[in-house]
Design a protein around this motif. Structure first.
Motif, PDB file in Angstrom:
ATOM      1  N   THR A   1      13.757 -20.409  23.421  1.00 44.87           N
ATOM      2  CA  THR A   1      13.072 -21.669  23.689  1.00 44.87           C
ATOM      3  C   THR A   1      11.621 -21.553  23.246  1.00 44.87           C
ATOM      4  O   THR A   1      10.937 -20.607  23.610  1.00 44.87           O
TER       5      THR A   1
ATOM      6  N   ASN B   1       9.002 -29.681  29.923  1.00 47.25           N
ATOM      7  CA  ASN B   1       9.836 -28.802  29.099  1.00 47.25           C
ATOM      8  C   ASN B   1      10.698 -27.833  29.909  1.00 47.25           C
ATOM      9  O   ASN B   1      11.831 -27.531  29.513  1.00 47.25           O
TER      10      ASN B   1
ATOM     11  N   LEU C   1      16.973 -21.857  32.989  1.00 47.65           N
ATOM     12  CA  LEU C   1      15.964 -21.268  32.100  1.00 47.65           C
ATOM     13  C   LEU C   1      15.326 -20.016  32.697  1.00 47.65           C
ATOM     14  O   LEU C   1      14.959 -19.088  31.989  1.00 47.65           O
TER      15      LEU C   1
ATOM     16  N   VAL D   1      11.498 -16.758  25.509  1.00 44.24           N
ATOM     17  CA  VAL D   1      10.656 -17.957  25.533  1.00 44.24           C
ATOM     18  C   VAL D   1       9.382 -17.693  24.750  1.00 44.24           C
ATOM     19  O   VAL D   1       8.733 -16.652  24.928  1.00 44.24           O
TER      20      VAL D   1
END
Length: 342
Positions: free
Chosen positions: A2, A21, A41, A68
């Motif tokens: 991500t 987000n 996430l 990430v």
């Protein structure tokens, strides 16, 4: 993977974008923003707060479930960022460069940027990371009225009058900063009291980072001392053990056996973390615990003395007076008087 690009470095806007987000729940207390995640996430929280004078504090206490990448731009007068990693590790690169710099557990770092540069942070999946960033706004050449402020003095200390470039300085291991961050996390107060306590500890962390940088420059041949990360972690564990059991008669030999460190490394670690010897640290922990017992319990002075591991009341009275400028009895009498008047 991500990848998130933040269009603003302002705390309020940044957290709105992070919330959009990452999801999770966003709370705001005075000027402190906390984004809490517990989803696909990752888990943990991201915290940010801005103080007067252009100093902001950011904390990532996260474990992401996937890699990430976080990208953020800077203004014309790019800030100076003081970083510290108290758990895990984090990577950084400038703009789109392939070279990455790694900040490891207990390490300090100082980041400077050229105008309008882009910073990229990399968080690895399944790695618990606790990283703190103190972001200091710089003062432009035309802002002469701000040249007496803390920002300008820090700017002069780090940049020495030169134009900022894309540089990252990875400094020494420092356990004192980890201790301050632990205190910051322990703050329970709310509202303006919480903000003031956070600001005080952030300034303390900033001071320790600047001092570490100064010390490193003086001794570039031996930046990290002789202790590695595992040994520094052992010192922190032993410090917590001493703090939790002040009444025990602890010898250097026993603490060495428990930590697996030699006497020299144990002493070096305590000097790095607490600025004192093992023996002096034990005594300091005991005297602080004694003050708490005198203030908050009905124990008499003799009971306090023996409950925290001292064997001599006269010796205890001497070091108590040195720290609090009065005898233990005078201190207890004063506390009793305050309780009655209340």
């Amino acid at each position: 993977m991500t990848t998130i690009t933040l269009s603003s470095a302002a705390i309020k806007n940044m957290f709105e974008q992070l919330h959009h987000n990452f999801g999770g729940s966003l709370s705001v207390n005075v000027k402190e923003h906390i984004l809490t995640l517990d989803n696909e996430l990752g888990r943990g929280h991201i915290r940010g707060i801005t103080f007067k004078g252009g100093i902001s504090y950011l904390e990532f206490d996260m474990e992401f479930s996937e890699d990430v990448t976080l990208r953020t731009g800077t203004d014309k007068n790019a800030p100076i960022c003081f970083a510290y990693c108290s758990e895990g590790r984090i990577e950084h690169s400038f703009n789109n460069e392939s070279e990455r710099h790694t900040l490891e557990n207990f390490q300090t770092g100082i980041l400077t940027n050229e105008s309008n540069a882009v910073n990229t942070l990399y968080f690895r999946k399944d790695v618990r990371v606790n990283t703190s960033l103190i972001v200091v706004k710089t003062v432009g050449a035309e802002q002469t009225e701000k040249r007496n402020g803390l920002n300008y003095r820090l700017q002069e200390r780090i940049l020495k009058g030169k134009t900022a470039e894309n540089t990252i300085y990875i400094g020494s291991y420092n356990l004192k900063i980890a201790d301050q961050i632990k205190q910051l996390k322990a703050i329970k107060q709310q509202g303006i009291v919480r903000s003031l306590l956070i600001e005080g500890l952030v300034h303390m962390i900033l001071a320790l980072e600047v001092q570490q940088h100064t010390d490193d420059l003086k001794n570039q041949e031996n930046q990290t001392g002789s202790l590695n990360t595992r040994e520094m972690e052992s010192v922190r564990e032993i410090s917590s053990f001493v703090h939790n059991y002040p009444e025990r008669q602890l010898s250097i030999a026993e603490l060495c056996r428990k930590s697996g460190l030699s006497p020299c490394k144990l002493q070096e670690g305590f000097k790095l973390m607490h600025g004192t010897t093992v023996t002096d640290y034990i005594r300091e922990v005991r005297i602080i615990k004694a003050e708490e017992l005198i203030k908050n319990t009905d124990l008499n002075i003799s009971e306090v003395v023996y409950s925290i591991g001292f064997t001599s009341r006269s010796y205890f009275s001497k070091i108590f007076r040195n720290k609090y400028n009065c005898s233990p009895k005078q201190y207890k009498d004063k506390q009793n008087m305050m309780a009655v008047s209340a």
